[in-house]
Design a protein around this motif. Structure first.
Motif, short mmCIF file in Angstrom:
data_model
loop_
_atom_site.label_atom_id
_atom_site.label_comp_id
_atom_site.label_asym_id
_atom_site.label_seq_id
_atom_site.Cartn_x
_atom_site.Cartn_y
_atom_site.Cartn_z
N MET A 182 30.44 65.87 -16.01
CA MET A 182 30.69 67.08 -16.34
C MET A 182 29.93 67.57 -15.02
O MET A 182 30.88 68.11 -13.40
N LEU A 183 29.04 67.22 -14.24
CA LEU A 183 28.45 67.53 -12.20
C LEU A 183 29.67 66.53 -11.99
O LEU A 183 29.52 67.69 -10.89
N VAL A 188 32.24 56.82 -14.79
CA VAL A 188 32.17 55.79 -13.77
C VAL A 188 33.79 56.20 -13.15
O VAL A 188 34.16 55.73 -12.12
N GLU A 189 35.27 55.89 -13.76
CA GLU A 189 35.88 56.33 -13.33
C GLU A 189 35.81 57.54 -12.71
O GLU A 189 37.62 57.32 -11.76
N GLU A 190 35.94 58.40 -12.78
CA GLU A 190 35.37 59.88 -11.89
C GLU A 190 35.13 59.62 -10.35
O GLU A 190 35.72 59.72 -9.94
N LEU A 191 34.16 59.18 -10.81
CA LEU A 191 33.66 58.36 -9.58
C LEU A 191 34.79 57.73 -8.70
O LEU A 191 35.15 57.70 -7.56
N HIS A 192 34.94 56.98 -9.38
CA HIS A 192 36.39 55.78 -8.75
C HIS A 192 37.53 56.46 -8.18
O HIS A 192 37.95 56.43 -6.94
N SER A 225 30.13 77.70 -12.18
CA SER A 225 28.33 78.28 -11.10
C SER A 225 28.23 77.99 -12.53
O SER A 225 26.66 77.43 -12.70
N ALA A 226 28.29 78.62 -13.30
CA ALA A 226 27.52 78.75 -14.83
C ALA A 226 27.66 77.73 -15.84
O ALA A 226 26.89 77.44 -16.33
N PHE A 227 28.96 77.14 -15.73
CA PHE A 227 28.57 75.77 -16.05
C PHE A 227 27.95 74.75 -15.73
O PHE A 227 27.08 74.02 -16.97
N ALA A 228 28.01 74.88 -14.08
CA ALA A 228 27.27 73.32 -13.55
C ALA A 228 25.41 73.89 -14.38
O ALA A 228 25.07 72.72 -14.21
N SER A 251 30.56 69.88 -21.74
CA SER A 251 31.25 68.66 -21.27
C SER A 251 32.33 68.71 -21.86
O SER A 251 33.48 68.66 -21.46
N PHE A 252 32.21 69.13 -22.97
CA PHE A 252 33.74 68.98 -24.08
C PHE A 252 34.50 70.56 -23.14
O PHE A 252 35.65 70.16 -23.51
N ALA A 253 34.01 71.44 -22.78
CA ALA A 253 34.65 72.24 -22.13
C ALA A 253 35.55 71.70 -20.76
O ALA A 253 36.36 72.50 -20.37
#
Length: 375
Positions: A97-98, A155-159, A44-47, A363-365
């Motif tokens: 990231m989200l 796009v890869e993540e959503l796929h 949640s903190a990252f988000a 995002s890097f984290a």
């Protein structure tokens, strides 16, 4: 925000020291393959960091070429999907990231807010504007190849996600991804020499994520072009000048990013041989400047704070390179030890309290903490 930063550093670093370096198990394609090492509270903190910037239009660094007087327009009109987070590429990997956090923590407190924010941006209409932008005069090289790479990673993540909203966002994004893929295929054969910088144009990074996308989508043409160019650029490399690293504003290690690419391209045996020539002194923990985390003196400076990102990206590269080596390799041990140091240094500073770093470091984290070493 400083207390949140310390929570990241202390909580996650304890896990890192306890063995985060081990390769994560793969499952079937449609499952979330990653074994999360975060609590819901940490996720949640990252988000919250990403959500804070996803619709924040200013300050903004557009990278926009003006062809006429009428082209001087606000960022949201230029890029209705990816206008937040200071610049286009940061907005893109903020969306990635989200999406990733939502996959890993579907019931997190911010889930509804994340879905609403992504749905607001990733409409078919907005993404048509984004795709059309690349065909306009003097804009074909926009975000080449750093932003291109992150777009394909999104796009890869959503796929890989069986979720009703994800399917809609993927459908809306696919035309833009197709534009980017065509641009990769057209550009790479013309690029005679790789760009070995430690910032956005780094060729190895752009090839890494393009190759991941090609494998995920079964795109044989893109895969062949990326693998061919990777071999042409890097296969004969020896004694890389890693002792020169880092430069003053690096967020990538040119030598490690190249190695992280080549372990994707080469067989394990080929890669071990290649690495012994490219970075021959790793077992002796040399060069020292590569093995020790970078020092950041001013986190309000948007260039100097890049070095926090360098510590995070070095950690993910070292972890992945180590996983590609034999279990008894002394280089593997050295890399894992150094990766833990770099991760500890970088994770403590994700939430520094200043937008110069906060708009992108999370995002890097998340990439470091959740992506399997086999990708």
């Amino acid at each position: 925000m400083r207390s949140t930063s310390l929570a990241f550093g202390l909580g996650l670093s304890l896990f890192l020291a306890a063995g985060w370096q081990q390769p994560l198990p793969a499952q079937n394609k449609n499952a979330v393959r990653e074994k999360s090492i975060m609590s819901v509270e940490q996720a949640s903190a990252f988000a919250k960091l990403a959500l804070k910037g996803i619709h924040k239009e200013y300050p903004n660094k557009p990278g926009h070429v003006l062809n006429a007087d009428g082209d001087a327009v606000n960022p949201k009109k230029l890029h209705p999907a990816f206008y937040g987070c200071y610049d286009w590429h940061s907005s893109v990997h903020g969306h990635w990231m989200l999406v990733r956090l939502l996959r890993l923590f579907p019931t997190m407190p911010e889930a509804k807010q994340i879905r609403e924010a992504i749905a607001q941006n990733l409409t078919a209409e907005n993404l048509k504007v984004e795709a059309d932008y690349f065909s306009q005069p003097n804009r074909g090289t926009f975000e080449r190849t750093y932003g291109w790479a992150w777009l394909l990673k999104l796009v890869e993540e959503l796929h890989a996600w069986e979720d009703p909203d994800a399917k809609i966002w993927l459908k809306n994004l696919q035309p833009l991804a197709d534009v980017i893929v065509k641009k990769y295929i057209a550009f790479l054969p013309k690029q005679t020499y790789p760009i070995r910088t430690g910032v956005h144009p780094n060729t190895a990074f752009g090839l890494m994520f393009a190759l991941d996308y090609a494998k995920a989508f079964g795109d044989k043409t893109l895969r062949q072009v990326v693998e061919d160019r990777s071999r042409a650029y890097y296969l004969k490399d020896a004694n890389l000048p890693a002792s020169w690293e880092p430069d003053g504003s690096d967020f990538f290690s040119p030598s490690l990013m190249e190695a992280d690419l080549m372990r994707r391209v080469l067989s394990p045996t080929e890669f071990a041989s290649w690495l012994s020539k490219a970075l021959p002194n790793l077992a002796a923990k040399e060069p020292r400047s590569l093995m020790e985390p970078a020092i950041v003196t001013d986190r309000k400076d948007p260039q100097l704070v890049h070095l926090d990102g360098l510590n995070l990206s070095r950690a993910w590269c070292m972890r992945s390179i180590a996983a590609a080596l034999p279990q008894d390799s002394p280089v593997r041990t050295v890399l894992l030890e150094s990766a833990a140091k770099h991760a500890d240094a970088g994770l403590k500073q994700v939430a520094s309290g200043d937008y110069a770093g906060e708009h992108w470091l999370a995002s890097f984290a998340i990439y470091l903490l959740t992506v399997p070493t086999t990708e």
